[in-house]
Structure formats: structure tokens, C-alpha cells
Scaffold this active site. Sequence first.
Site, mmCIF file in Angstrom:
data_model
loop_
_atom_site.group_PDB
_atom_site.id
_atom_site.type_symbol
_atom_site.label_atom_id
_atom_site.label_comp_id
_atom_site.label_asym_id
_atom_site.label_seq_id
_atom_site.Cartn_x
_atom_site.Cartn_y
_atom_site.Cartn_z
ATOM 1 N N LYS A 26 7.462 32.589 34.131
ATOM 2 C CA LYS A 26 8.052 33.245 33.203
ATOM 3 C C LYS A 26 7.877 34.735 33.913
ATOM 4 O O LYS A 26 8.727 35.484 33.498
ATOM 5 C CB LYS A 26 7.195 33.199 31.874
ATOM 6 N N ARG A 101 4.566 31.865 21.037
ATOM 7 C CA ARG A 101 3.626 30.736 21.420
ATOM 8 C C ARG A 101 3.209 29.751 20.292
ATOM 9 O O ARG A 101 2.588 28.677 20.851
ATOM 10 C CB ARG A 101 2.415 31.407 22.092
ATOM 11 N N ARG A 149 -2.412 31.590 42.204
ATOM 12 C CA ARG A 149 -1.750 32.914 41.976
ATOM 13 C C ARG A 149 -3.113 34.055 42.302
ATOM 14 O O ARG A 149 -4.269 33.968 41.980
ATOM 15 C CB ARG A 149 -1.795 32.853 40.384
ATOM 16 N N ARG A 182 -7.030 36.381 38.246
ATOM 17 C CA ARG A 182 -7.149 36.563 37.022
ATOM 18 C C ARG A 182 -8.107 35.619 36.423
ATOM 19 O O ARG A 182 -8.303 34.333 36.628
ATOM 20 C CB ARG A 182 -5.986 36.181 36.014
ATOM 21 N N ARG A 193 -5.977 26.111 29.182
ATOM 22 C CA ARG A 193 -4.802 26.906 28.828
ATOM 23 C C ARG A 193 -3.531 25.973 28.798
ATOM 24 O O ARG A 193 -2.797 26.222 27.911
ATOM 25 C CB ARG A 193 -4.654 27.945 29.939
HETATM 26 P P1 AMP Z 1 -0.312 35.051 29.378
HETATM 27 O O1 AMP Z 1 -0.588 36.319 30.486
HETATM 28 O O2 AMP Z 1 0.868 34.957 28.972
HETATM 29 O O3 AMP Z 1 -0.739 33.825 30.318
HETATM 30 O O4 AMP Z 1 -1.463 35.157 28.494
HETATM 31 C C1 AMP Z 1 -2.770 35.276 28.731
HETATM 32 C C2 AMP Z 1 -3.827 34.928 27.351
HETATM 33 O O5 AMP Z 1 -3.341 35.920 26.495
HETATM 34 C C3 AMP Z 1 -3.323 33.819 26.956
HETATM 35 O O6 AMP Z 1 -4.393 32.553 27.570
HETATM 36 C C4 AMP Z 1 -3.816 34.093 25.393
HETATM 37 O O7 AMP Z 1 -5.291 33.978 25.161
HETATM 38 C C5 AMP Z 1 -3.326 35.326 25.280
HETATM 39 N N1 AMP Z 1 -1.880 35.422 24.606
HETATM 40 C C6 AMP Z 1 -0.879 35.969 25.321
HETATM 41 N N2 AMP Z 1 0.192 35.857 24.525
HETATM 42 C C7 AMP Z 1 -0.292 35.356 23.054
HETATM 43 C C8 AMP Z 1 0.330 34.779 21.958
HETATM 44 N N3 AMP Z 1 1.617 34.865 22.149
HETATM 45 N N4 AMP Z 1 -0.292 34.279 21.158
HETATM 46 C C9 AMP Z 1 -1.610 34.100 21.064
HETATM 47 N N5 AMP Z 1 -2.356 34.439 22.465
HETATM 48 C C10 AMP Z 1 -1.512 34.795 23.586
#
Ligand code: AMP
Length: 243
Positions: A26, A101, A149, A182, A193
Site C-alpha cells: 500500500k 481498517r 522491510r 520498524r 498484525r
Molecule cells: P501501518 O503503518 O498502516 O501498518 O500502521 C501501523 C499501526 O498503526 C497499526 O498496526 C495500528 O496499530 C495503527 N493504525 C494505523 N492505521 C490504523 C487505523 N485505521 N485504525 C486503527 N489503528 C491503526
Amino acid sequence: MANESANETARNIGPVILLGPPGAGKGTQSKQIVDRYGVPQISTGDLLRDHVGRGTELGLEAKAIMARGELVPDELMYGIVATRLREADCQRGFVLDGFPRTAAQAGWLDAFLEKEVFDNRSDKREKCPPVVIQLLVDYTQLLLRLTGRRSCPTCGRLYNIHSQPPLVDELCDVDGSKLVIRDDDRESVISGRLAAYETQTRRVADYYRAQRRLVAIHADRPMAEVTAQIFGVIGRRFQGGCQ
Ligand code: AMP
């Protein structure tokens, strides 16, 4: 090509939503859309990491939840997303990466977009419904992508030690910084996740599928091929009247 690109960056593409599990690409594909159409990428993960980095109240609340690989409560997400989408650079459109999400977030976003007018440059003040693209990737492929990553803490450039390694092991090609993993890309957190994705985010795809707004793309193909398909989907919107 330069002219074509200039035309694209003047277009109102409206909201584009990229759905897919962590590691589906993404972030990478969002950047391609940003470059072609000149609209911002809005990654809720990045917005949250920014809050964590600045030590805001929201950041302090989100930090432990994110480190466990769980989802931050919907109510906390709505405020940061609404604030970001109201900024001037979102008027011609934006790419949402990581939001919605949950099905509740999808419903909230529809209501929000219904209320807000994004193209206030045009007399028509036309609203564009979101283009929703789901990136499909095989589970084994996902694990490889996520465990491989790495990112540069200085310039933010992304690498993958399996598919897009840096020229020198673990060092950024641009500025030589030591690449980092990360916290939530560590193997112990990844399964959590992916489980959170399975239980929650699938319902987001179901939500949009039920409304016939979901376009699924096989994302384990070469990156450029996936990008071309995404541009095709966004391009078809222009024929649908959202200019
Ligand atoms: P990402 O970088 O999109 O993988 O997001 C990293 C973390 O941020 C996720 O594992 C969640 O803990 C939190 N997060 C990101 N976007 C959302 C969302 N739309 N709703 C809830 N938690 C989020």
C-alpha cells in the site's frame, strides 16, 4: 509524457482508498499515485507514528497499542483523519493508506465524505465517491515482505532485503544511514498484525464489495504492473464524470 503528467496533476481524482494487509504494498503504490497525480498520501500509520514521536497525548495512548500490533480505537482515529483531510492539499483528492481498517471506520468515512466538499475550486463543487482498490497478496509472500522491510531513519526511503536491497548491506543508498526495522515489523508482532487484519479489515472489503465499489488487484505481480492496473482503475473514474 511530461505534458501527460502535467495534465494528471491538475485533475481532481477524489478519494482513493488502498486496502490490503500489512506488506501488500500500500505504501509503495501510494507513492506512485502521489507522483503521477500530485495528491497527498495519507497514511494513518505515519500520522500515528508522528504523534508517538512528538509525545502528544494521542501518541502516548497509541504507542503501546501499536507496539502490540493491535488497532488503535476508532474514536481516536476519527479526529486525526478528519483534521488531515480538511487540509488544503486534499482538495483535488488523496490516497488513504491504512484507513479505513474497520467496518465502523468505513461507515464514518462515507458520512464524512458526504458532508465535506473536497473540490472547492470548481463551481460545480462536485463530490467524488472513493475509488476502493484491494491489493491481494499470498500469505507466504506477505511474511517475506514484512520481515525483510527496512527503512532509513534519516530520509524515510524504504527497502526490502529480499526484493529491493540497498547497495551496501543495511545502509541507505541516499545518505548512508544505518537502516532500521520498524518495531511492529518484528516477527513476534507480525502474526498479531496479520491476525488483526484478518478479523477486522476483511469486513472493510466486505463493506465496499457489498456496495460494488471494490476493485481487487493481484499485488504479487511486479510492482510496475500493479501500478499500471491501479492507474487504469483511477483513470476510469474520469470517464465516470469526476473531472
Ligand atoms: P501501518 O503503518 O498502516 O501498518 O500502521 C501501523 C499501526 O498503526 C497499526 O498496526 C495500528 O496499530 C495503527 N493504525 C494505523 N492505521 C490504523 C487505523 N485505521 N485504525 C486503527 N489503528 C491503526
